[in-house]
Design a protein around this motif. Structure first.
Motif, PDB file in Angstrom:
ATOM      1  N   LYS A 636      -2.455 -36.232 -60.427  1.00  0.00           N
ATOM      2  CA  LYS A 636      -3.022 -35.337 -59.420  1.00  0.00           C
ATOM      3  C   LYS A 636      -3.210 -36.062 -58.084  1.00  0.00           C
ATOM      4  O   LYS A 636      -2.937 -35.493 -57.015  1.00  0.00           O
ATOM      5  CB  LYS A 636      -4.366 -34.792 -59.916  1.00  0.00           C
ATOM      6  CG  LYS A 636      -4.244 -33.784 -61.043  1.00  0.00           C
ATOM      7  CD  LYS A 636      -5.607 -33.225 -61.442  1.00  0.00           C
ATOM      8  CE  LYS A 636      -5.473 -32.147 -62.514  1.00  0.00           C
ATOM      9  NZ  LYS A 636      -6.788 -31.596 -62.907  1.00  0.00           N
ATOM     10  N   ALA A 637      -3.674 -37.303 -58.145  1.00  0.00           N
ATOM     11  CA  ALA A 637      -3.858 -38.072 -56.908  1.00  0.00           C
ATOM     12  C   ALA A 637      -2.525 -38.327 -56.221  1.00  0.00           C
ATOM     13  O   ALA A 637      -2.419 -38.218 -54.991  1.00  0.00           O
ATOM     14  CB  ALA A 637      -4.555 -39.401 -57.216  1.00  0.00           C
ATOM     15  N   ALA A 639       0.253 -36.507 -56.403  1.00  0.00           N
ATOM     16  CA  ALA A 639       0.753 -35.267 -55.810  1.00  0.00           C
ATOM     17  C   ALA A 639       0.014 -34.944 -54.516  1.00  0.00           C
ATOM     18  O   ALA A 639       0.624 -34.552 -53.509  1.00  0.00           O
ATOM     19  CB  ALA A 639       0.621 -34.123 -56.809  1.00  0.00           C
ATOM     20  N   SER A 640      -1.310 -35.132 -54.526  1.00  0.00           N
ATOM     21  CA  SER A 640      -2.105 -34.846 -53.336  1.00  0.00           C
ATOM     22  C   SER A 640      -1.753 -35.792 -52.185  1.00  0.00           C
ATOM     23  O   SER A 640      -1.626 -35.368 -51.032  1.00  0.00           O
ATOM     24  CB  SER A 640      -3.595 -34.957 -53.674  1.00  0.00           C
ATOM     25  OG  SER A 640      -4.394 -34.782 -52.529  1.00  0.00           O
ATOM     26  N   GLU A 641      -1.588 -37.082 -52.492  1.00  0.00           N
ATOM     27  CA  GLU A 641      -1.278 -38.063 -51.456  1.00  0.00           C
ATOM     28  C   GLU A 641       0.099 -37.835 -50.855  1.00  0.00           C
ATOM     29  O   GLU A 641       0.285 -37.949 -49.635  1.00  0.00           O
ATOM     30  CB  GLU A 641      -1.390 -39.480 -52.032  1.00  0.00           C
ATOM     31  CG  GLU A 641      -2.818 -39.896 -52.343  1.00  0.00           C
ATOM     32  CD  GLU A 641      -2.885 -41.095 -53.265  1.00  0.00           C
ATOM     33  OE1 GLU A 641      -1.795 -41.573 -53.685  1.00  0.00           O
ATOM     34  OE2 GLU A 641      -3.993 -41.539 -53.580  1.00  0.00           O
ATOM     35  N   HIS A 643       1.662 -34.968 -50.727  1.00  0.00           N
ATOM     36  CA  HIS A 643       1.567 -33.746 -49.937  1.00  0.00           C
ATOM     37  C   HIS A 643       0.930 -34.029 -48.576  1.00  0.00           C
ATOM     38  O   HIS A 643       1.425 -33.567 -47.533  1.00  0.00           O
ATOM     39  CB  HIS A 643       0.749 -32.703 -50.697  1.00  0.00           C
ATOM     40  CG  HIS A 643       0.516 -31.433 -49.941  1.00  0.00           C
ATOM     41  ND1 HIS A 643       1.515 -30.509 -49.711  1.00  0.00           N
ATOM     42  CD2 HIS A 643      -0.605 -30.935 -49.348  1.00  0.00           C
ATOM     43  CE1 HIS A 643       1.028 -29.497 -49.016  1.00  0.00           C
ATOM     44  NE2 HIS A 643      -0.260 -29.733 -48.783  1.00  0.00           N
ATOM     45  N   THR A 644      -0.149 -34.815 -48.586  1.00  0.00           N
ATOM     46  CA  THR A 644      -0.810 -35.162 -47.329  1.00  0.00           C
ATOM     47  C   THR A 644       0.104 -35.975 -46.432  1.00  0.00           C
ATOM     48  O   THR A 644       0.161 -35.757 -45.214  1.00  0.00           O
ATOM     49  CB  THR A 644      -2.103 -35.946 -47.613  1.00  0.00           C
ATOM     50  OG1 THR A 644      -2.943 -35.182 -48.471  1.00  0.00           O
ATOM     51  CG2 THR A 644      -2.841 -36.267 -46.334  1.00  0.00           C
TER      52      THR A 644
END
Length: 666
Positions: A636-637, A639-641, A643-644
């Motif tokens: 999850k981290a 994917a979030s990073e 994306h950011t």
């Protein structure tokens, strides 16, 4: 990856419970494994990693030679090499040189004089600072001039305003600084007065609720069950974090050693040597032979900086696993290791017990009933999965490291000759102010970086290591173009020139921003994502070693003792029946032998139950939770990073589009 031979891990002898007080043997139970083909991260065979970065040209070794380096050189390099890798990016070098107030054209000249690669070594960085000092004093800016000054041991000192060093413009959180450059001596505290009754000095540490020290219940007073995780709610949010940084080298030439700084939530940072980590591991594996505990990274004679960095991260993974283990985290020695200012002094005044955990703990009836009857089948299932899991996770780590190293520019991968070339003016020496360098490139119209027309400048922004370095060089060149075009031949009020020059300044600013984004994202991947992957691999390797220790150490003498009790009982009955002279003394002797054997049988039967409870706990509570929950967190981290990062890159180029929208055409 570690390519050094792995020293034999030491394990307790196989002589049962009585052998735990003896010394370790140097037999390595992992000597034959699935990694014999080169996939073992500690093996002697090279890992299938990307081609190593070419060493810095010997020219720079001879340029600096043995000259004394001014303090500003080390201070500047430490400001941009937070991981002490021995090299930094072209982008970071450029940011340092920009604090010298030199013209952009001179900075560009210096950058390209010292390195044509995507990365800059420490020697190249030092030469660049010497060239800055020469430029500031109005002298000849050349490598030969630096070599001449170095031969006289009088390297010039540049004037840099490091307080204004431009930080990375990335919005990503910077990883914790892994290294501190200055060599800090180990503090020597007065010899503490440790009580012989409390060699661990455990009175300084608050007891865990629901436990009574070494004789607490198996799982901190909470009975296990077949449902639930066996851990507190949201346990993954409460993980303790221990940082391991490098303080520097100490000792004499033939006895140099690395000193680490261990920082935890339990007290002030403390200095530790690698040998002290080894001592801690030895004690923990002897006290908790049936618990999961990762192996330590190896030691190497004359290690290089990359090896030391890999070992630092390996030590960090080990100590963080220990402090977050449901049982080992409360160990007294571990607490002392994390808090005692001088561990060496403490060891000299403390009597350290390595008694096996089962000797002081008991499994109550409720706990015993929760151990499933098919535990052996469950363990067999896991045992069959461990080897392929280790192999696949090792391959994942290798591939991930390759990808990240490409981003970080750990290897120079110059493309083969293409049809498109980039010809830009560089300064090679004062005698030849313009030199055209040709870079083979291939246009990439799909990248967001292709906002600059590939047909016009022929830039290929992939892979990311070359992209980052080329973006930094491009920024320098664009700044130089702005400086050259500061005055128009028509006069100071040429709106066309002013507007175009402002647009080029915006391009330089946004290319610098994109380079910062790439560099920071790479560091996050290297010190967060990759370490999570390696922790997953270490978990399975620790499970394999637990199975090995179980085979070696779980044996007992129950059956032999039972036969001896039967034999002594028969002899006792015979003596009683014969009632010869002195038979009462002989009866007492046999009764004593039988009672001792029966007590030993009871203790070893209890140890059997305890071992089964340990294995069930490690399987259900530690392995099952860590291999799933922590991996979910990492995915999850990631994917979030990503994306950011993509949003930041897109926003950067969109901002450039808005900034240059008003550039005049006539």
């Amino acid at each position: 990856m570690f390519n050094a031979p792995r020293p034999a891990q030491r394990y307790p002898p196989t002589s049962g419970n009585a052998g735990f007080g003896g010394s370790f043997v140097n037999e390595n139970p992992l000597g034959s494994s699935v990694y014999d083909d080169g996939l073992d991260p500690w093996s002697a065979a090279p890992s299938p990693s990307p081609p190593p970065m070419p060493a810095a040209p010997s020219l720079f070794s001879s340029v600096i030679a043995d000259a004394t380096v001014p303090a500003i050189y080390n201070k500047s390099f430490a400001a941009v090499d937070l991981t002490n890798s021995g090299e930094t990016s072209v982008n970071a070098l450029t940011r340092v040189l920009q604090t010298s107030s030199l013209p952009a054209a001179t900075i560009d000249k210096i950058v390209n004089l010292v390195s044509a690669r995507a990365r800059v070594s420490k020697l190249e960085f030092y030469v660049a600072l010497a060239l800055v000092a020469l430029a500031q004093s109005g002298k000849d800016v050349s490598i030969e001039q630096v070599a001449d000054l170095a031969s006289q041991n009088s390297l010039p000192e540049p004037s840099l305003d490091l307080s204004t060093l431009q930080p990375s413009t990335s919005t990503f959180t910077s990883p914790t600084a892994a290294y501190r450059q200055p060599t800090i001596p180990i503090p020597r505290s007065p010899a503490p007065n440790y009580s012989a009754d409390d060699p661990w000095n455990t009175t300084r540490f608050a007891p865990v609720p629901g436990s009574d020290g070494a004789r607490g219940s198996l799982i901190n007073g909470a009975p296990s069950s077949l449902s639930g995780t066996g851990l507190p709610k949201d346990w993954w949010k409460k993980q303790e974090n221990v940082n391991v940084n490098i303080l520097g080298q100490q000792g004499f030439i033939l006895n140099r050693y690395t000193v680490y700084e261990v920082s935890s939530e339990r007290g002030a940072p403390v200095p530790r040597r690698y040998s002290e980590f080894v001592f801690l591991w030895d004690c923990l594996v002897r006290r908790y032979p049936f618990r999961l505990l990762p192996a330590l990274p190896p030691k190497r004679i004359q290690p290089d900086e990359q090896f030391l960095e890999q070992r630092r991260m390996g030590l960090k993974r080990f100590i963080n696993f220990a402090v977050n283990h449901p049982v080992i985290k409360d160990d007294g020695l571990l607490a002392v290791f994390l808090t005692e200012p001088s561990f060496e002094t403490w060891r000299k005044h403390a009597s350290i017990s390595v008694e096996e955990e089962s000797a002081s703990k008991r499994v109550d009836r409720v706990e015993e009933m929760t151990i499933p009857s098919d535990l052996e089948e469950k363990l067999t299932t896991v045992r069959h999965k461990i080897a392929p899991l280790i192999e696949q996770w090792q391959r994942i780590c290798i591939l991930a490291e390759r990808i990240i190293k490409r981003r970080e520019a750990a290897a120079v991968r110059i493309s083969s000759l293409r049809r498109n070339y980039l010809a830009l003016p560089f300064f090679s020496s004062p005698s030849s102010p313009t030199l055209t360098l040709t870079h083979p490139v291939q246009p990439d119209f799909s990248s967001v970086s292709s906002i600059f027309s590939a047909s016009t400048i022929g830039l290929n922004f992939e892979p990311r290591d070359e992209q980052q370095a080329d973006l930094s060089r491009l920024t320098n060149i664009l700044n130089a173009v702005v400086e050259v075009n500061e005055r128009c031949w028509r006069g100071d009020d040429c709106e066309l020139c002013d507007g175009v020059r402002h647009g080029v300044e915006q391009v330089a600013h946004h290319t610098q921003t994109h380079s910062d984004l790439l560099e920071q994202r790479t560091r996050t991947l290297l010190y967060n994502t990759l370490e999570t992957l390696k922790s997953q691999r270490d978990l399975y390797m620790a499970m394999r070693e637990l199975f090995i220790r179980h085979v070696r150490l779980s044996g007992d003498q129950v059956e032999r003792l039972k036969k001896r009790v039967e034999s002594n009982s028969s002899k006792l009955e015979g003596v009683k029946a014969a009632q010869k002279e002195g038979w009462e003394t002989e009866v007492d002797r046999f009764i004593g032998l039988i009672e001792r054997d029966q007590a030993s049988i009871a203790a070893q039967l209890n140890r059997r139950v305890f071992i089964r409870a340990c294995l069930w706990h490690e399987l259900r509570v530690v392995l099952h939770n860590r291999e799933n929950t922590l991996l979910t967190q990492a995915v999850k981290a990631f994917a979030s990073e990503e994306h950011t990062f993509a949003e930041n890159v897109s926003a950067n180029w969109l901002s450039l589009g808005h900034a240059v929208e008003s550039m005049p055409l006539e």
